[in-house]
Structures are given as C-alpha cells and as structure tokens.
Design an enzyme around this catalytic site. Structure first.
Site, PDB file in Angstrom:
ATOM      1  N   ARG A  54      70.673  40.707   7.371  1.00  0.00           N
ATOM      2  CA  ARG A  54      69.737  40.625   8.598  1.00  0.00           C
ATOM      3  C   ARG A  54      69.085  41.974   8.933  1.00  0.00           C
ATOM      4  NH1 ARG A  54      72.007  39.880  12.798  1.00  0.00           N
ATOM      5  NH2 ARG A  54      73.287  38.163  12.431  1.00  0.00           N
ATOM      6  N   TYR A 106      43.757  35.751  16.835  1.00  0.00           N
ATOM      7  CA  TYR A 106      43.937  34.709  15.718  1.00  0.00           C
ATOM      8  C   TYR A 106      44.934  33.659  16.724  1.00  0.00           C
ATOM      9  CZ  TYR A 106      47.680  32.683  12.242  1.00  0.00           C
ATOM     10  OH  TYR A 106      48.291  31.878  11.709  1.00  0.00           O
ATOM     11  N   ASP A 178      46.446  44.769  15.841  1.00  0.00           N
ATOM     12  CA  ASP A 178      46.557  43.856  14.686  1.00  0.00           C
ATOM     13  C   ASP A 178      45.601  44.308  13.733  1.00  0.00           C
ATOM     14  OD1 ASP A 178      46.500  41.808  12.778  1.00  0.00           O
ATOM     15  OD2 ASP A 178      47.037  40.393  14.373  1.00  0.00           O
ATOM     16  N   LYS A 203      48.637  38.068   4.410  1.00  0.00           N
ATOM     17  CA  LYS A 203      47.020  38.182   3.995  1.00  0.00           C
ATOM     18  C   LYS A 203      46.846  39.362   3.072  1.00  0.00           C
ATOM     19  CE  LYS A 203      47.302  35.288   7.406  1.00  0.00           C
ATOM     20  NZ  LYS A 203      47.119  35.438   8.657  1.00  0.00           N
TER      21      LYS A 203
HETATM   22  C1  LIG Z   1      47.738  35.146   9.822  1.00  0.00           C
HETATM   23  C2  LIG Z   1      47.494  35.918  10.849  1.00  0.00           C
HETATM   24  C3  LIG Z   1      48.620  36.207  11.681  1.00  0.00           C
HETATM   25  C4  LIG Z   1      49.930  35.700  11.820  1.00  0.00           C
HETATM   26  O1  LIG Z   1      50.637  35.996  10.697  1.00  0.00           O
HETATM   27  P1  LIG Z   1      51.636  34.911  10.005  1.00  0.00           P
HETATM   28  O2  LIG Z   1      51.949  35.448   8.812  1.00  0.00           O
HETATM   29  O3  LIG Z   1      50.783  33.565   9.473  1.00  0.00           O
HETATM   30  O4  LIG Z   1      52.818  34.613  10.977  1.00  0.00           O
HETATM   31  C5  LIG Z   1      48.248  37.209  12.836  1.00  0.00           C
HETATM   32  N1  LIG Z   1      47.165  37.893  13.233  1.00  0.00           N
HETATM   33  C6  LIG Z   1      46.506  37.813  12.220  1.00  0.00           C
HETATM   34  C7  LIG Z   1      44.990  38.536  12.244  1.00  0.00           C
HETATM   35  C8  LIG Z   1      46.536  36.846  11.147  1.00  0.00           C
HETATM   36  O5  LIG Z   1      45.460  36.477  10.158  1.00  0.00           O
END
Ligand SMILES: *Cc1c(COP(=O)(O)O)cnc(C)c1O
Length: 385
Positions: A54, A106, A178, A203
């Site tokens: 962890r 998001y 982000d 992504k």
């Molecule tokens: C998908 C996404 C998230 C969240 O990520 P997860 O891996 O699904 O928890 C945060 N910000 C953006 C822009 C995203 O597309």
C-alpha cells in the site's frame, strides 16, 4: 530506491523514464511485482526500502517516475482512480477551507466536492474559470485550491493556466489542473506555474480502456510528502498490474495523441460544415472562441469533440444509438472511438439547473475520437446525420 529521471525528449522519456532494464534479470519490461510485502534483513531494515505494497510497490514507483518525467515535475503519486487522486488532495483540507472550482468539471469531481467533502465543512465555489475576473473575485484568504480542468469536459472550454496560477498564488492558494483531456504530450501545466497536475490515467495515459487509475504530479517535496501520507493512510492505491498497463500505454502516448488530434480536427471540420449540426466545440478549430489560447497553451486541440444538433435531444440520442464504429459508452481516451450524451450519462450527477447555467445543453453529444481510419469515422457519422 529506483532509477532517477531520465533525460531526453518526451517520446524517449515516455518509453524509458523509470523503466531501466531489471538489474537482476535483464528483463526489458518492468516486472509486475505481485507482492504485498517485502523481506527485511533486520526488524525495520527492508532490503530495498520497500515494506508493504500500500505504501510502495516497485511497479508503481516506475510509473510514478515515468509520469513525473512526462509532466516535467519532480514527484508522481499514483492512485486507484482519478477520483482517489482528487480525494487525496481534498484530505489535506480542514473545515472552513475553501476551493474555487471551475463550473464545467468532470461530473464525478463535482459529486465528490458537493456530496462528500461539503459535508465536512469545506466550501466549494464554482466559477467560469475561462473568465479570470470571476476567479479573482472568488479567491480569498480561506482559499486553498483553485481547481480547474482545461480543456473542460464536455464543453472543451480553455482556462489560461499561467494567468490562473498567478491569481491563485496571489491569494495564497495552489493551482490544481486536471490535465486528463490534454495529457502531458499536449500541455504541461507545471511548466506554466500550476502546483498540482491531476490525471485520470483511465483515459489517454492508459489509452486502451482496460484500466482504472489516477495520479498527482507535483514539484514541492513537502506537498509530495503530505499527499503520500494521505495516499498511504487512506489506501486508494493501484495494484502493480494496473501500473504496468498504464506504463504500457504511456510508451505510445505521443503517437496516439498525434492521431487522436488529427482525426478529431477532421471530424470537427466535417461537423462544422454539416447542415444538421448547430454548434461544434473543439479548441483546435479557428472558430473556437479561445483558439489563440489553444495555440499558446496546447500542442494541438486534442482528441475530444462535442456538438449540438439542430434536432436537439432526440437527434442526439438517435445519433448516439445508431453509430456502428463509435461505441455508445462513457469514458474516453482509448484507441477506439466512443460517443455519448453527457447530460444523461457522464454528467447526470449534476443537477439540470446547474448544467444549464454552465451552458451544457440537454442535446449535447460528446465524441472521444479514436485512432481508426478517419474515412471510416466520418462515414459512420455521415450515414446517421
Ligand atoms: C474520468 C475523469 C476523472 C475521474 O477519473 P476516474 O479514473 O474515473 O476516477 C477526472 N477528471 C476527468 C477530466 C475525467 O475525465
């Protein structure tokens, strides 16, 4: 504990940073260290610094070094999802603290802000971060973060990272970007003054729709240590196989993003010229209101396109249900093309009134443009339109 950052151009670092051949076996690919614990030579004396998975795992360390290198940052921290990364950032806050956030985030980020952390006495104020005056007016002495996405999801609006960092710093806050949509290949926020870069590795960085993971990248070592404390204390960490899959993805990030961007631009141009289409949102189009900022801040407009059809919700639903190559699904950033309708799918957790106020129309359609042949992708949309 492991090899340091490797020098070289982006494409080279994507393949090699953090991933020297295994000194014991010569294995070219980083081993998947499927272990929860590590042998010690004496109590409290682990052989290579690793005690429990962890806290640390060598496969995860390799990915953390790789991501830090790609973002031009000093430290990477990996999590079991993008939202677990957001959670770790919010864990640093205490009641009375404030976050100034973009109003076009998001959906899951909006949900963790308003449904989880607001209950702990943290205040979230939502502004249109493309309008810097709104950000400036909202930042006060209690503000710990200015939290933005650029480009935003799903309207592909941009925020000036440099200017936003200045505003945040003047108020004593950190700028969190982000960078999931742009990826470090197209945009490196730390180099423009941001303090924290957040990724959903699920992504583009993973890139093959086969893993859920997240990351934070920072320069400040004290901040890194604090975040690592919450990473370990809360425990939202990724397994070694997940880390391996993301590293496999980052190796091809540059060529994938080039093709995603090329295809997305061609589709945006096709849609803009189509009689059934009302409005196209793509920052790489000269008609995008922030095209100049896109050219300044990003290498290309990226792989995401959203648009509204003249036929509204019904036409959008019909299109999303009828394409053959574009799969109707949530998520984005994989090699395959996806189509979705944000108000009823990815952004359904945002109340309709809030969505509408942010300019998100009910008929909006979002594409994650894959790397298939462009002629097939356009023909797929054209047939239904
Ligand atoms: C998908 C996404 C998230 C969240 O990520 P997860 O891996 O699904 O928890 C945060 N910000 C953006 C822009 C995203 O597309």
């Amino acid at each position: 504990m492991s090899d340091s950052h490797l020098q070289g151009q982006f494409e080279t670092r994507a393949i090699h940073a953090g991933q020297a051949p295994d000194p014991q076996t010569g294995a070219v690919m980083t081993p998947v260290y499927m272990t929860s614990t590590y042998a010690q030579t004496a109590p409290g004396k682990p052989i290579a610094g690793y005690e429990y998975s962890r806290t640390h795992n060598p496969t995860r360390t390799a990915l953390e070094i790789n991501l830090a290198s790609l973002e031009g940052g000093r430290h990477g921290l990996c999590f079991s999802s993008g939202l677990a990364a957001t959670n770790a950032l919010l864990d640093r806050l205490v009641p009375g603290d404030k976050v100034v956030a973009a109003n076009d985030l998001y959906g899951g980020t909006y949900r963790i802000f308003t449904k989880v952390f607001e209950r702990y006495g943290i205040e979230f104020v939502f502004v249109n971060s493309a309008n810097l005056d709104e950000v400036r007016d909202a930042v006060d002495a209690r503000t710990r973060y200015v939290y933005i996405e650029t480009p935003t999801n799903p309207l592909l609006r941009l925020t000036d990272i440099r200017a936003c960092a200045e505003i945040a710093h003047k108020g004593g806050a950190l700028l969190v970007v982000d960078n999931t949509f742009a990826t470090p290949y197209l945009q490196r926020p730390l180099e423009m003054g941001a303090d924290v870069v957040l990724h959903s590795l699920t992504k583009y960085l993973g890139g093959h729709s086969d893993v859920v993971a997240g990351a934070l990248i920072v320069n400040d070592t004290a901040l890194r240590d604090e975040l690592a404390f919450f990473q370990n204390s809360v425990g939202g960490t990724p397994g070694p196989m997940d880390c391996f899959l993301v590293m496999r993805g980052t190796k091809t990030l540059a060529i994938r993003m080039d093709r995603h961007s090329e295809n997305a631009l061609a589709i945006a141009q096709f849609l803009e010229g189509h009689a059934a289409v009302d409005r196209v949102h793509y920052p790489g189009l000269p008609t995008h209101p922030q095209y100049d900022l896109c050219k300044r801040q990003m290498k290309t407009g990226g792989g995401m396109v959203s648009f509204e059809l003249k036929g509204g919700v019904e036409a959008g639903n019909r299109l999303a249900s009828s394409t053959k190559i574009f799969t109707l699904a949530e998520s984005l950033g994989g090699v395959e093309s996806l189509i979705e309708t944000p108000p009823s799918m990815t952004h359904a957790s945002i109340p309709a009134a809030v969505r509408h106020a942010a300019g998100l129309q009910d008929g909006l359609v979002r594409l994650s443009v894959g790397i298939e042949h462009i002629d097939d992708l356009i023909a797929d949309l054209d047939r239904v339109l």
